[in-house]
Design a protein around this motif. Structure first.
Motif, PDB file in Angstrom:
ATOM      1  N   LYS A  37       2.015   4.693   0.915  1.00  0.00           N
ATOM      2  CA  LYS A  37       3.376   5.151   0.611  1.00  0.00           C
ATOM      3  C   LYS A  37       4.345   4.770   1.730  1.00  0.00           C
ATOM      4  CE  LYS A  37       2.587   9.073  -2.495  1.00  0.00           C
ATOM      5  NZ  LYS A  37       2.673  10.564  -2.627  1.00  0.00           N
ATOM      6  N   LYS A  38       3.918   4.925   2.976  1.00  0.00           N
ATOM      7  CA  LYS A  38       4.770   4.532   4.106  1.00  0.00           C
ATOM      8  C   LYS A  38       5.090   3.044   4.049  1.00  0.00           C
ATOM      9  CE  LYS A  38       3.681   7.809   7.830  1.00  0.00           C
ATOM     10  NZ  LYS A  38       3.184   7.904   9.229  1.00  0.00           N
ATOM     11  N   ILE A  39       4.080   2.242   3.735  1.00  0.00           N
ATOM     12  CA  ILE A  39       4.261   0.796   3.651  1.00  0.00           C
ATOM     13  C   ILE A  39       5.237   0.457   2.530  1.00  0.00           C
ATOM     14  CG2 ILE A  39       3.064  -1.347   3.035  1.00  0.00           C
ATOM     15  CD1 ILE A  39       0.611  -0.171   4.581  1.00  0.00           C
ATOM     16  N   ALA A  40       5.088   1.114   1.384  1.00  0.00           N
ATOM     17  CA  ALA A  40       5.990   0.865   0.258  1.00  0.00           C
ATOM     18  C   ALA A  40       7.408   1.311   0.572  1.00  0.00           C
ATOM     19  CB  ALA A  40       5.473   1.585  -0.983  1.00  0.00           C
ATOM     20  N   ASP A  41       7.549   2.456   1.228  1.00  0.00           N
ATOM     21  CA  ASP A  41       8.881   2.957   1.581  1.00  0.00           C
ATOM     22  C   ASP A  41       9.594   2.029   2.553  1.00  0.00           C
ATOM     23  OD1 ASP A  41       8.528   5.145  -0.039  1.00  0.00           O
ATOM     24  OD2 ASP A  41       7.981   6.524   1.584  1.00  0.00           O
ATOM     25  N   ALA A  42       8.818   1.247   3.307  1.00  0.00           N
ATOM     26  CA  ALA A  42       9.399   0.283   4.249  1.00  0.00           C
ATOM     27  C   ALA A  42       9.723  -1.051   3.579  1.00  0.00           C
ATOM     28  CB  ALA A  42       8.441   0.059   5.419  1.00  0.00           C
ATOM     29  N   GLY A  43       9.520  -1.123   2.268  1.00  0.00           N
ATOM     30  CA  GLY A  43       9.813  -2.353   1.536  1.00  0.00           C
ATOM     31  C   GLY A  43       8.712  -3.379   1.615  1.00  0.00           C
ATOM     32  N   LYS A  44       7.503  -2.917   1.947  1.00  0.00           N
ATOM     33  CA  LYS A  44       6.367  -3.822   2.046  1.00  0.00           C
ATOM     34  C   LYS A  44       5.275  -3.358   1.079  1.00  0.00           C
ATOM     35  CE  LYS A  44       7.704  -5.232   6.629  1.00  0.00           C
ATOM     36  NZ  LYS A  44       8.411  -6.389   6.039  1.00  0.00           N
ATOM     37  N   HIS A  45       4.130  -4.032   1.092  1.00  0.00           N
ATOM     38  CA  HIS A  45       3.122  -3.732   0.076  1.00  0.00           C
ATOM     39  C   HIS A  45       1.734  -3.785   0.695  1.00  0.00           C
ATOM     40  CE1 HIS A  45       2.800  -3.397  -4.421  1.00  0.00           C
ATOM     41  NE2 HIS A  45       1.515  -3.536  -4.100  1.00  0.00           N
ATOM     42  N   PHE A  46       0.956  -2.734   0.450  1.00  0.00           N
ATOM     43  CA  PHE A  46      -0.426  -2.657   0.896  1.00  0.00           C
ATOM     44  C   PHE A  46      -1.294  -3.497  -0.045  1.00  0.00           C
ATOM     45  CE2 PHE A  46      -4.457  -0.044   0.354  1.00  0.00           C
ATOM     46  CZ  PHE A  46      -5.090  -0.563   1.469  1.00  0.00           C
ATOM     47  N   MET A  47      -2.133  -4.366   0.540  1.00  0.00           N
ATOM     48  CA  MET A  47      -2.980  -5.266  -0.243  1.00  0.00           C
ATOM     49  C   MET A  47      -4.444  -5.043   0.118  1.00  0.00           C
ATOM     50  SD  MET A  47      -0.918  -7.107  -2.142  1.00  0.00           S
ATOM     51  CE  MET A  47      -1.989  -8.461  -2.627  1.00  0.00           C
ATOM     52  N   TYR A  48      -5.304  -5.064  -0.902  1.00  0.00           N
ATOM     53  CA  TYR A  48      -6.742  -4.909  -0.725  1.00  0.00           C
ATOM     54  C   TYR A  48      -7.427  -6.215  -1.086  1.00  0.00           C
ATOM     55  CZ  TYR A  48     -11.544  -3.385  -1.383  1.00  0.00           C
ATOM     56  OH  TYR A  48     -12.907  -3.269  -1.294  1.00  0.00           O
ATOM     57  N   HIS A  49      -8.315  -6.699  -0.204  1.00  0.00           N
ATOM     58  CA  HIS A  49      -9.037  -7.954  -0.425  1.00  0.00           C
ATOM     59  C   HIS A  49     -10.470  -7.656  -0.864  1.00  0.00           C
ATOM     60  CE1 HIS A  49     -11.755 -11.175   1.221  1.00  0.00           C
ATOM     61  NE2 HIS A  49     -10.931 -11.907   0.501  1.00  0.00           N
TER      62      HIS A  49
ATOM     63  N   GLU B 154       2.035  -0.232  -7.626  1.00  0.00           N
ATOM     64  CA  GLU B 154       3.163  -0.234  -6.685  1.00  0.00           C
ATOM     65  C   GLU B 154       2.752   0.188  -5.286  1.00  0.00           C
ATOM     66  OE1 GLU B 154       3.530   3.641  -9.134  1.00  0.00           O
ATOM     67  OE2 GLU B 154       2.970   1.534  -9.473  1.00  0.00           O
ATOM     68  N   LEU B 155       1.547   0.765  -5.144  1.00  0.00           N
ATOM     69  CA  LEU B 155       1.063   1.172  -3.831  1.00  0.00           C
ATOM     70  C   LEU B 155      -0.099   0.332  -3.327  1.00  0.00           C
ATOM     71  CD1 LEU B 155       1.168   5.082  -3.946  1.00  0.00           C
ATOM     72  CD2 LEU B 155       2.859   3.506  -3.006  1.00  0.00           C
ATOM     73  N   MET B 156      -0.776  -0.404  -4.214  1.00  0.00           N
ATOM     74  CA  MET B 156      -1.903  -1.240  -3.772  1.00  0.00           C
ATOM     75  C   MET B 156      -2.017  -2.490  -4.637  1.00  0.00           C
ATOM     76  SD  MET B 156      -6.008  -0.357  -3.382  1.00  0.00           S
ATOM     77  CE  MET B 156      -6.291  -0.270  -5.160  1.00  0.00           C
ATOM     78  N   GLY B 157      -1.788  -3.640  -4.008  1.00  0.00           N
ATOM     79  CA  GLY B 157      -2.077  -4.900  -4.661  1.00  0.00           C
ATOM     80  C   GLY B 157      -3.497  -5.334  -4.348  1.00  0.00           C
ATOM     81  N   ILE B 158      -3.959  -6.354  -5.045  1.00  0.00           N
ATOM     82  CA  ILE B 158      -5.284  -6.909  -4.816  1.00  0.00           C
ATOM     83  C   ILE B 158      -5.151  -8.381  -4.458  1.00  0.00           C
ATOM     84  CG2 ILE B 158      -7.562  -7.409  -5.801  1.00  0.00           C
ATOM     85  CD1 ILE B 158      -7.108  -4.437  -5.571  1.00  0.00           C
ATOM     86  N   THR B 159      -5.651  -8.761  -3.290  1.00  0.00           N
ATOM     87  CA  THR B 159      -5.757 -10.175  -2.950  1.00  0.00           C
ATOM     88  C   THR B 159      -7.078 -10.660  -3.525  1.00  0.00           C
ATOM     89  OG1 THR B 159      -4.518  -9.807  -0.897  1.00  0.00           O
ATOM     90  CG2 THR B 159      -5.721 -11.884  -1.098  1.00  0.00           C
TER      91      THR B 159
ATOM     92  N   GLY C  88     -11.324  -5.733   4.070  1.00  0.00           N
ATOM     93  CA  GLY C  88     -12.553  -5.313   3.419  1.00  0.00           C
ATOM     94  C   GLY C  88     -12.664  -3.801   3.418  1.00  0.00           C
ATOM     95  N   MET C  89     -13.353  -3.272   2.431  1.00  0.00           N
ATOM     96  CA  MET C  89     -13.515  -1.828   2.317  1.00  0.00           C
ATOM     97  C   MET C  89     -14.510  -1.309   3.348  1.00  0.00           C
ATOM     98  SD  MET C  89     -14.928   0.395  -0.933  1.00  0.00           S
ATOM     99  CE  MET C  89     -13.582  -0.062  -2.024  1.00  0.00           C
TER     100      MET C  89
END
Length: 254
Positions: free
Chosen positions: A115-127, A153-158, A92-93
C-alpha cells in the motif's frame, strides 16, 4: 513492449563502481535502452541514475530483499524516486511462505508495504520461480493462492517464462490469467542437453517465443520484456546481445 536487459545476468561484472560503468556501457552499446537492476553491488542511487542517464538507459524495475520491502519501505521508495524507477520487485518468495498453511501470511505481511508503494505512485512486483506451480496438499497451485493475497493494484507479477515452463505450466495460459498483473515479463529460454534443462539465450532454446510475443501483443498489458539468463554457458554479454537480436527478429521493438 520494449526490450530490456535484466542485469542479474551480468551480476559478476556489477560489483564495483568501475565495473558497473564498464558493464552498463556495454549494455547500452548493444542497443538496450531499458534495464532492471538486480544483483548489483552497493552504489549510491544518485550515482547509478547519473551513469544510466549518461548512457541513455532507463531503470524500470528492481529486485530487493524481502527484509527491505517489509521493514525499510520508506527508504526503498525514496531510492526508487531517485532512480526514476516505477516497479519495486521481490525477486523470490521467502521460504517460510511456500505452503498452503503459511501463504496467507504473505498477504498479511506485505499488505502495508504494498500500500505504501502504491500510495507513492509505484508498484510492488512479485517474481515467480517454478515452486509456485507445485500442487499443494489442498489440491491447489501455490500461485493460485498467492494471487488471492493482494489485488492487481497492489501486486504485479514479473512472469518468468523459463520458470513457468520448468514448473510444468503453459506460458501463454498464464500470461492470459495474469494479464492484469504483468507490466514486466522476464524473457528466458530453456534448452535441454542430456535430458537436463538449461537456461539459454532467447531463441537458442525450445520456448515458443514468437507465440509468447504474439500473446503479449494481443493482451497489450506488458510494457517491458526483460531478457534474463541466470546461468550462461558462454560470455553473458554475448547472451544478452544474441537474445536482443533474436527478439528484434521476432518482431519486438526497443
Amino acid at each position: 513492449m520494449q526490450i530490456g536487459a535484466q542485469l542479474y545476468t551480468l551480476r559478476t561484472y556489477l560489483q564495483t563502481e568501475e565495473d558497473i560503468r564498464i558493464s552498463l556501457k556495454k549494455v547500452a552499446d548493444m542497443g538496450y535502452k531499458i534495464v532492471q537492476v538486480s544483483g548489483m553491488g552497493k552504489i549510491d542511487p544518485h550515482l547509478l541514475r547519473d551513469i544510466c542517464d549518461g548512457l541513455g538507459l532507463k531503470i524500470v524495475l528492481t529486485h530487493n530483499p524481502a527484509e527491505r520491502i517489509l521493514w525499510d519501505t520508506d527508504n526503498l521508495i525514496k531510492e526508487h524516486e531517485i532512480l526514476g524507477c516505477e516497479y519495486i520487485g521481490l525477486g523470490g518468495m521467502p521460504e517460510k511462505y511456500r505452503s498452503d498453511f503459511w501463504i496467507g501470511q504473505f498477504g498479511k505481511d506485505f499488505l502495508t508495504p504494498a500500500k505504501k508503494i502504491a500510495d507513492a505512485g509505484k508498484h510492488f512486483m512479485y517474481h515467480n520461480h517454478d515452486f509456485e506451480f507445485e500442487r499443494q496438499p489442498n489440491g491447489r497451485l501455490l500461485i493460485e493462492m498467492l494471487l488471492e493475497q493482494l489485488p492487481p493494484e497492489l501486486m504485479g507479477i514479473t512472469l518468468d517464462t523459463y520458470w513457468v515452463q520448468a514448473g510444468g505450466a503453459d506460458v501463454c495460459q498464464w500470461l492470459e490469467i495474469l494479464k492484469d498483473r504483468i507490466p514486466c515479463v522476464h524473457f528466458k529460454d530453456m534448452a535441454v542437453k542430456n535430458r537436463v534443462q538449461l537456461m539459454a539465450a532467447v531463441g537458442e532454446g525450445n520456448l515458443n517465443f514468437p507465440g509468447i510475443i504474439k500473446k503479449l501483443n494481443d493482451l497489450g498489458t506488458a510494457k517491458y520484456a526483460l531478457v534474463e539468463q541466470d546461468v550462461c554457458p558462454r560470455d553473458p554479454f554475448d547472451c544478452l546481445r544474441v537474445s536482443r537480436e533474436n527478439l528484434l527478429r521476432y518482431g519486438c521493438t526497443d
